[in-house]
Design a protein around this motif. Structure first.
Motif, short mmCIF file in Angstrom:
data_model
loop_
_atom_site.label_atom_id
_atom_site.label_comp_id
_atom_site.label_asym_id
_atom_site.label_seq_id
_atom_site.Cartn_x
_atom_site.Cartn_y
_atom_site.Cartn_z
N SER A 36 6.96 -1.37 0.90
CA SER A 36 6.53 -0.21 -0.60
C SER A 36 5.21 -0.15 -0.65
CB SER A 36 6.99 -0.76 -1.62
OG SER A 36 8.73 -0.71 -1.51
N ALA A 65 8.10 5.04 -2.32
CA ALA A 65 8.32 3.66 -2.42
C ALA A 65 9.08 3.00 -3.16
CB ALA A 65 7.23 3.32 -2.16
N LEU A 66 9.34 3.19 -4.53
CA LEU A 66 10.20 2.70 -5.92
C LEU A 66 11.20 2.87 -5.69
CD1 LEU A 66 7.66 3.16 -8.69
CD2 LEU A 66 8.16 1.36 -7.93
N ALA A 69 12.31 1.31 -2.26
CA ALA A 69 12.54 -0.39 -2.69
C ALA A 69 14.01 -0.60 -3.50
CB ALA A 69 11.16 -1.30 -3.53
#
Length: 79
Positions: A36, A65-66, A69
């Motif tokens: 990430s 990315a969050l 992830a």
């Protein structure tokens, strides 16, 4: 184009690590977080070189990315 090859390398290496270390969820989590961070860093550098990095672009990459992830970590820890 070379920037996109770098992104493919980052994601490919991350996915390989997740698969190769399928027996260790803690290490997989570290790989997911690193993946990430690498994705966000790649996005910043890519846009800095092409269009100029702006806070909105940073937030978009950070959000993706969050989300990624979060999904991967939930899959890793639900087994």
């Amino acid at each position: 184009m070379s920037h996109h090859l770098a992104l493919i390398g980052i994601v490919g290496l991350g996915l390989w690590g997740i698969i190769a270390f399928s027996y260790d969820p803690w290490f997989q989590s570290i790989i997911v977080i690193s993946l990430s961070v690498g994705f966000v860093w790649w996005g910043l550098v890519h846009h800095w070189l092409h269009e100029g990095a702006k806070i909105g672009i940073l937030l978009e990459y950070l959000a993706i990315a969050l989300l990624g992830a979060g999904i991967l970590l939930s899959v890793i820890w639900s087994r």
